[in-house]
Design an enzyme around this catalytic site. Sequence first.
Site, PDB file in Angstrom:
ATOM      1  N   GLU A  51      -5.762   3.754   5.910  1.00 10.60           N
ATOM      2  CA  GLU A  51      -5.256   2.948   5.050  1.00 10.60           C
ATOM      3  C   GLU A  51      -5.271   1.250   5.495  1.00 10.60           C
ATOM      4  O   GLU A  51      -5.701   0.608   4.805  1.00 10.60           O
ATOM      5  CB  GLU A  51      -3.790   3.156   4.318  1.00 10.60           C
ATOM      6  CG  GLU A  51      -3.486   4.484   3.523  1.00 10.60           C
ATOM      7  CD  GLU A  51      -4.486   4.234   2.384  1.00 10.60           C
ATOM      8  OE1 GLU A  51      -4.682   3.387   1.962  1.00 10.60           O
ATOM      9  OE2 GLU A  51      -4.840   5.497   1.827  1.00 10.60           O
ATOM     10  N   TYR A  56       2.187  -1.113  -0.276  1.00 15.89           N
ATOM     11  CA  TYR A  56       1.258  -0.229  -0.447  1.00 15.89           C
ATOM     12  C   TYR A  56       0.894   0.710   0.475  1.00 15.89           C
ATOM     13  O   TYR A  56       1.079   2.003   0.202  1.00 15.89           O
ATOM     14  CB  TYR A  56      -0.167  -1.304  -0.557  1.00 15.89           C
ATOM     15  CG  TYR A  56      -1.309  -0.367  -0.546  1.00 15.89           C
ATOM     16  CD1 TYR A  56      -1.870   0.306  -1.824  1.00 15.89           C
ATOM     17  CD2 TYR A  56      -2.073  -0.053   0.765  1.00 15.89           C
ATOM     18  CE1 TYR A  56      -2.872   1.215  -1.703  1.00 15.89           C
ATOM     19  CE2 TYR A  56      -3.062   0.958   0.827  1.00 15.89           C
ATOM     20  CZ  TYR A  56      -3.609   1.658  -0.538  1.00 15.89           C
ATOM     21  OH  TYR A  56      -4.559   2.434  -0.270  1.00 15.89           O
ATOM     22  N   ASP A  68      -3.452  -0.863  -5.130  1.00 17.65           N
ATOM     23  CA  ASP A  68      -4.504  -1.630  -4.436  1.00 17.65           C
ATOM     24  C   ASP A  68      -5.286  -2.231  -5.588  1.00 17.65           C
ATOM     25  O   ASP A  68      -4.777  -2.076  -7.001  1.00 17.65           O
ATOM     26  CB  ASP A  68      -5.233  -0.803  -3.489  1.00 17.65           C
ATOM     27  CG  ASP A  68      -5.920   0.334  -3.941  1.00 17.65           C
ATOM     28  OD1 ASP A  68      -5.931   0.525  -5.359  1.00 17.65           O
ATOM     29  OD2 ASP A  68      -6.808   0.789  -3.384  1.00 17.65           O
TER      30      ASP A  68
END
Length: 388
Positions: free
Chosen positions: A66, A146, A164
């Site tokens: 990520e 996030y 996102d």
Amino acid sequence: MKNESAAATLGDRLVMSAKKKAAHSEALAQGRHEDFVIALLSWYRQNKRDLPWRRTRDPYAIWVSEVMLQQTRVDTVLGYYDRFMRAYPTVSALANADLGEVLTTWSGLGYYRRARLLHQGAAAVRAVGLPKTAADLERVPGIGRYTAGAIASIAHGEATPLVDGNVARVLARWFAIEAEVSRGVGQRRVWELAGELVRMRSASEDAGAFNQALMELGAMVCTPRAPRCGECPSRHHCEARARGLEHRLPIMTRKTAPVAWRRVALVAFAGARVLLGRRAGVELMNGMWEPPMADATDQQDAKTIAAGLARGLDLAASRVRVVGDVLHVLTHRRMMITVVRAELPVRARVSKKSPVLAPYDAFVLADPSARKKLACATLTKKLIVAAQ
Ligand code: SF4
């Protein structure tokens, strides 16, 4: 008058926003979007890309992926991800590694702040491991909302949202949100909707699959400029499509133009070796190696600045000449760097006693194989190539 009309506009927007929010919530409560959640998950099962971080539930591996995927394309990340995971397969392996070594492994991927934060976060959880819930994950240095949502939902199945750019775009279109989704009312609304949707996912699917399905839809179908609505599993539920707004939404904040930054780089060769300095104590490129640089104005002579850098290091530079300009654009800055090539004696040395030139805390004369072991940004390679 101007202030009054601005206040009225803002008031209107808030009222509209409240009405729209109530309508969306009502639709969700009535289960009208349940079909669409099911259709999305079915589409995801059939169309998802086979990516290495989708074959694991290891929270650390998901965290690394990520972080790498922030502002970077999947194709670019693939090679770096494998290399990074081989070098640092666990949180403790990363935490125990030297930051310079981590930056070297990250070299070429850009946005080096991400590698520093990843390393810092790993050090913070070295003894206890990564927490499991999104709320606890957000307390780890460098893990934002996030990333916490991604790790908690994908690794542990927690019904927690993530938003996102892809998810914000999809939701802004599905629900025809006519406010900027990157801040304020619009941003809060997409997070709320993402939360409501992830909680209503099909009982047979986990939250991680739902969140990834939303991101995948944004990446593959509901793309920024040319959404492929005909292939979209939510085309019968999409408000933007129904109202012909798919090309106008989401409303984006206008980006500010990058600030111009003029610099001079001294690319000094001692035979095959090149002089590099390590940046220290500065946010931008901290810990990275580069040819020494200094700020300049259009009126200043680049050769004089470069010669001053060499003198500051007690190096006898000869054949000093300007070879051209290199443009390097960062998110907020547009660097125009005048490259000055110089030659040093083949046996030149930079000792630890060399005077320190801010913002550098160390210098080396590195041959090509030594350079591979140093954390060098793409810019360093560009400057050396320009001077060769
Ligand atoms: S129908 Fe079109 S605009 Fe709506 S979510 Fe699907 S791809 Fe995006």
